[in-house]
Each structure stands twice: as C-alpha cells, then as structure tokens.
Enzyme design. Structure first.
Site, mmCIF file in Angstrom:
data_model
loop_
_atom_site.group_PDB
_atom_site.id
_atom_site.type_symbol
_atom_site.label_atom_id
_atom_site.label_comp_id
_atom_site.label_asym_id
_atom_site.label_seq_id
_atom_site.Cartn_x
_atom_site.Cartn_y
_atom_site.Cartn_z
ATOM 1 N N HIS A 167 -27.709 -31.879 -51.222
ATOM 2 C CA HIS A 167 -28.750 -32.656 -51.914
ATOM 3 C C HIS A 167 -30.099 -31.953 -51.699
ATOM 4 C CE1 HIS A 167 -30.719 -35.786 -53.931
ATOM 5 N NE2 HIS A 167 -30.557 -36.796 -53.108
ATOM 6 N N ARG A 179 -40.406 -37.499 -53.405
ATOM 7 C CA ARG A 179 -39.455 -36.916 -54.369
ATOM 8 C C ARG A 179 -40.191 -36.525 -55.647
ATOM 9 N NH1 ARG A 179 -34.048 -38.176 -53.987
ATOM 10 N NH2 ARG A 179 -33.893 -36.606 -55.631
ATOM 11 N N CYS A 228 -32.593 -40.721 -46.605
ATOM 12 C CA CYS A 228 -32.823 -40.394 -48.022
ATOM 13 C C CYS A 228 -32.837 -41.628 -48.907
ATOM 14 C CB CYS A 228 -31.776 -39.399 -48.500
ATOM 15 S SG CYS A 228 -30.084 -40.047 -48.504
ATOM 16 N N ARG A 238 -26.376 -34.348 -61.508
ATOM 17 C CA ARG A 238 -25.819 -35.022 -60.325
ATOM 18 C C ARG A 238 -24.337 -35.186 -60.607
ATOM 19 N NH1 ARG A 238 -28.075 -40.183 -57.062
ATOM 20 N NH2 ARG A 238 -29.344 -38.473 -56.263
ATOM 21 N N GLN A 271 -33.667 -33.585 -52.166
ATOM 22 C CA GLN A 271 -34.062 -34.506 -51.102
ATOM 23 C C GLN A 271 -34.700 -33.741 -49.944
ATOM 24 O OE1 GLN A 271 -33.631 -38.052 -51.145
ATOM 25 N NE2 GLN A 271 -35.045 -37.868 -49.425
ATOM 26 N N ASP A 283 -27.720 -41.124 -42.742
ATOM 27 C CA ASP A 283 -27.416 -41.421 -44.149
ATOM 28 C C ASP A 283 -26.315 -42.492 -44.162
ATOM 29 O OD1 ASP A 283 -27.269 -41.287 -46.930
ATOM 30 O OD2 ASP A 283 -26.106 -39.426 -46.963
HETATM 31 N N1 NVA Z 1 -24.817 -39.170 -49.113
HETATM 32 C C1 NVA Z 1 -25.277 -40.086 -50.132
HETATM 33 C C2 NVA Z 1 -26.670 -39.729 -50.555
HETATM 34 C C3 NVA Z 1 -27.252 -40.643 -51.611
HETATM 35 C C4 NVA Z 1 -28.601 -40.211 -52.067
HETATM 36 C C5 NVA Z 1 -24.325 -40.017 -51.314
HETATM 37 O O1 NVA Z 1 -23.883 -38.900 -51.669
HETATM 38 O O2 NVA Z 1 -24.001 -41.052 -51.885
HETATM 39 N N1 CP Z 2 -32.064 -40.336 -52.308
HETATM 40 C C1 CP Z 2 -31.605 -40.346 -53.574
HETATM 41 O O1 CP Z 2 -31.216 -39.310 -54.132
HETATM 42 O O2 CP Z 2 -31.653 -41.556 -54.187
HETATM 43 P P1 CP Z 2 -30.982 -41.937 -55.571
HETATM 44 O O3 CP Z 2 -29.501 -41.936 -55.373
HETATM 45 O O4 CP Z 2 -31.528 -43.300 -55.881
HETATM 46 O O5 CP Z 2 -31.382 -40.931 -56.616
#
Ligand code: NVA
Ligand code: CP
Length: 308
Positions: free
Chosen positions: A138, A295, A267, A111, A141, A227
């Site tokens: 992502h 997930r 998500c 990540r 997801q 989101d």
């Molecule tokens: N768009 C959000 C998704 C979190 C799972 C982010 O990137 O923070």
């Molecule tokens: N939706 C998602 O990826 O959640 P986290 O940021 O908690 O991993």
C-alpha cells in the site's frame, strides 16, 4: 511488431522503492508545501486538463476521495471505473483495459485483489500507473505516513518504529520496504505463522528485526503502528486471525514502553477493541487523522511527480 504502446516507458508507482530515497523525500517536502498552499486558499493548476482513471476492485473511502479531490485541487479531473459497471466486470482483459485507457487519460490508479493485476496493467500501459493498494503493498499510504512523521519529527533517518500484527500484511510489507529506503529501523512483532515474505526480509534485512515479544518490540520506539487483523479479502478467516493476533493489540501498557513522545499510526479503517484500544487510537499520541488527511497532499505531490 508488438501492439503495445509502451514506447515512452512511463514512470509507475507500484512499490515504495519505485522512487529513489531523494525522490521520496522531495515528494514529501512538496506534499507539505501543497498542504500549506491549499490551506492558504491558493489555486493550483499543475494538472489542468489532465484526467485520472481509478479502478477499485475493493472498497475505499480515503483513497478514492483523496485522489478525486486531489485531481480537482490541481485543476484536473478523476473518474471511477468500478468493475461492476465497466466491461472489466464482464471479462474484458485487464491489459486491454490498460491499452484503451492509455489513449484517453493521463494517469491510472488501481486497487486490486492481486498485486499481479496491477503489474499486468502497468506492463502494457503508456501512462503512469499508481498502486492504490494490493494484497502485497500500500505505497500511497506510506507516502502519507512518512509525511506525517516528517511533520511531527522533522526527519525519519535513524528513527525506530514497531509494527504489531500480521507480518505478511500489505501495510507491514510497505513499512518494511520503506525502512530500507528511508533508513529507519523497524521492529516487526508478529506470529511465526504470519511472518513477512522471506525475499522481502532478505532484501531489507539490515533494517528489520523480527521480535517475538511485543513488549520488547515497543521498547523506546518513536512510532507504534498496526492494521486491521483481517484485510479486505480475508474476511472468511476473521475468527482465526483474531485468535492468533489478539496478543498483538496496541494498548496503553505497550504505548507506555515506547519513547515518551512516541506516536501511534494506523492507516484506517480501524477496529477499536481489536488491533487497537479506543484509549490509544482516540488518545493524545494518536496521529491517525493527520495521517488520513495527508493522503490528499501526498498523492497530489505524487501526481505532480508522475504526470505534470
Ligand atoms: N490491510 C488493509 C488495509 C486497508 C487500507 C486491507 O488490505 O484491507
Ligand atoms: N487507508 C486506506 O487506504 O483507506 P481506504 O481503504 O478507505 O481507501
């Protein structure tokens, strides 16, 4: 001679369309079966003695827990390398980290802030690499989201989904990619200044419609999805994003315009009272807990596809 150990061209999952449509659907079917088998209490050891290394440059609850628990449930093991307590935090190049991990573990999940970091890691990796979220996409997801839709509706081909919020958001990009791959229609209601990337729009044009009017975007759709307004890394722009995105909040009035059996997806984590009202996310049309739970199973199916 190159020192890279990338001879066997491992299979990566950096974007949704790294899988073919048939692979994506067969992965979802396996995820549904893995979920049922886990609920029956069956022991599965498809990844016995295999190790997953996880690198998180940003926070996570669902992604970390589901990958770690998923590896255990398949008989394997997962380890977390946070930049702050590994040599990454002291400047070791991401490619060198990739070359080393390739010698020690069977699969890696990253990540990262920048999507290019995952691409750099994958380029020299001799093990499969999974995108656990970047600024661009992502895809893990979307595996869980599509599994959820299949569980609720049976199949997604020809379905209509409305995305409300920033069009250049990583989740929106992933929905755009998946619309083309799995053949559903996506209405994207977003401010002009936060429109999706032109290249992505061109690639997926046949399946995407940009719609100014949030009401029109939700008319008759099977799913409404949104989101957070400020993704991780955008916190300094929170106030400005809130101002631009507040007209795109998912509320009861918009859900009423969708199909009567429409579902609401997110998500998570969510901010009640911002991108979605509490009445919608905690209401009867919301499938967010099923999505989050999936997930675990969708990623077990992914790990089996890439590693077993
Ligand atoms: N768009 C959000 C998704 C979190 C799972 C982010 O990137 O923070
Ligand atoms: N939706 C998602 O990826 O959640 P986290 O940021 O908690 O991993």
């Amino acid at each position: 001679m190159s020192q890279d150990i990338n001879k066997n061209a491992p299979r990566h999952f950096l974007a949704e369309d790294d899988l073919t449509r048939d692979e994506f659907i067969s992965l979802i079917k396996n995820a549904i079966e893995l979920k049922a088998s886990w609920k029956r209490g069956e022991i599965r050891e498809s990844l016995q003695n295999r190790t997953l290394a996880m690198i998180f440059e940003k926070a996570s609850t669902r992604t970390r827990t589901s990958f770690e628990a998923g590896m255990v449930q398949l008989g394997g093991h997962a380890l977390n390398l946070s930049p702050s307590d590994s040599q990454l935090g002291r400047g070791e190049p991401i490619e060198d980290t990739s070359r080393v991990l390739s010698q020690m573990v069977d699969v890696a999940m990253l990540r990262t802030h920048s999507h290019s970091t995952i691409e750099q890691f994958a380029k020299v990796s001799s093990i499969p690499v999974i995108n656990g979220l970047s600024d661009k996409l992502h895809p893990c997801q979307l595996l869980a989201d599509m599994q959820t839709f299949f569980e609720v509706r049976g199949h997604i081909e020809g379905a209509k989904i409305a995305w409300l919020g920033a069009g250049n958001n990583n989740m929106c990009n992933s929905f755009i990619n998946t619309a083309r791959l799995l053949d559903f229609k996506l209405n994207v209601a977003c401010p002009k200044d936060l429109a999706p990337d032109d290249d992505l729009m061109q690639k997926c044009a046949s399946h995407i419609e940009l719609i100014d009017d949030v009401k029109a975007a939700c008319e008759g759709v099977d799913v409404v999805v949104t989101d957070v307004w400020a993704s991780m890394g955008q916190e300094q722009n929170s106030a400005q994003l809130a101002k631009i995105l507040s007209p795109y909040q998912v509320n009861d009035a918009l859900m009423t315009l969708a199909h009567k059996d429409a579902i609401f997806m997110h998500c998570l984590p969510a901010h009640r009272g911002e991108e979605v009202t509490a009445s919608v996310i905690d209401g009867p049309q919301s499938v967010v807990w099923q999505e989050a739970g999936n997930r675990l199973h969708a990623q077990k199916a992914l790990l089996e596809m890439l590693v077993a």
